[in-house]
Motif scaffolding. Structure first.
Motif, PDB file in Angstrom:
ATOM      1  N   THR A  27       0.239   3.662  -5.410  1.00 52.25           N
ATOM      2  CA  THR A  27       1.101   2.014  -5.472  1.00 52.25           C
ATOM      3  C   THR A  27       0.280   1.410  -6.550  1.00 52.25           C
ATOM      4  N   LYS A  30       2.245   2.112  -9.825  1.00 48.64           N
ATOM      5  CA  LYS A  30       3.382   1.361  -9.829  1.00 48.64           C
ATOM      6  C   LYS A  30       3.277  -0.172 -10.397  1.00 48.64           C
ATOM      7  N   ARG A  33       2.271  -0.471 -13.803  1.00 52.33           N
ATOM      8  CA  ARG A  33       3.505  -0.424 -14.692  1.00 52.33           C
ATOM      9  C   ARG A  33       4.297  -1.766 -14.921  1.00 52.33           C
ATOM     10  N   TYR A  61       1.516  -3.829  -4.597  1.00 54.12           N
ATOM     11  CA  TYR A  61       2.731  -3.443  -4.966  1.00 54.12           C
ATOM     12  C   TYR A  61       3.652  -4.067  -4.074  1.00 54.12           C
TER      13      TYR A  61
END
Length: 150
Positions: A27, A30, A33, A61
């Motif tokens: 997570t 993610k 990103r 996240y």
């Protein structure tokens, strides 16, 4: 580029830089990103022959569940043994510190740019600002001369 520590260049004199990998949970990647990270209070230490990153904030996240990570947990940095020994020796000898400068993706992996740095004193900061202003004034004067306004 995910995040950069712009304040570090103001507060420290950068002597040497290293690129390190970072051990992350799913997570966290993610969230990175999405660009949800902050290096504002981050620092690295060498402890037990390993390099650890403290204070790096990676926001939770948004679509994660109970498997979400803690935002400010301590993360292990991945460096070669020779690099760790070299860094540990320089930190112990001369009172330097490890400062994370940037967090970015390289070939799909998250990397941290670490800087071996020495803290600046107040007068060093004022001197650097004065030098930058003088260079800006000279560049402006040269620009005016090139345009025929001098």
């Amino acid at each position: 580029m995910i995040a950069s520590n712009r304040r570090a260049r103001h507060d420290y004199t950068i002597l040497d830089t290293y690129e390190a990998g970072i051990a992350l949970a799913g997570t966290e990647v993610k969230s990175l990103r999405l660009g949800r990270a902050s290096l504002a209070d981050a620092f690295a230490i060498v402890d037990g022959g390993e390099v650890w990153l403290h204070g790096l904030h990676i926001a939770e996240y948004a679509y994660g569940s109970w498997t979400n990570h803690a935002p400010r947990r301590t993360r292990k940095l991945l460096l070669h043994r020779k690099e760790i020994d070299k860094i540990a020796g320089r930190i112990a000898d001369s009172g330097l510190t490890l400062v994370p400068m940037a967090l970015y993706f390289a070939n799909g992996y998250v990397k941290v740019e670490l800087a071996l740095a020495k803290g600046k004193r107040t007068w060093d900061k004022r001197q650097a600002i004065a030098k930058r202003d003088a260079e800006r004034q000279m560049a402006r004067g040269i620009g005016w001369q090139l345009k025929g306004r001098a």
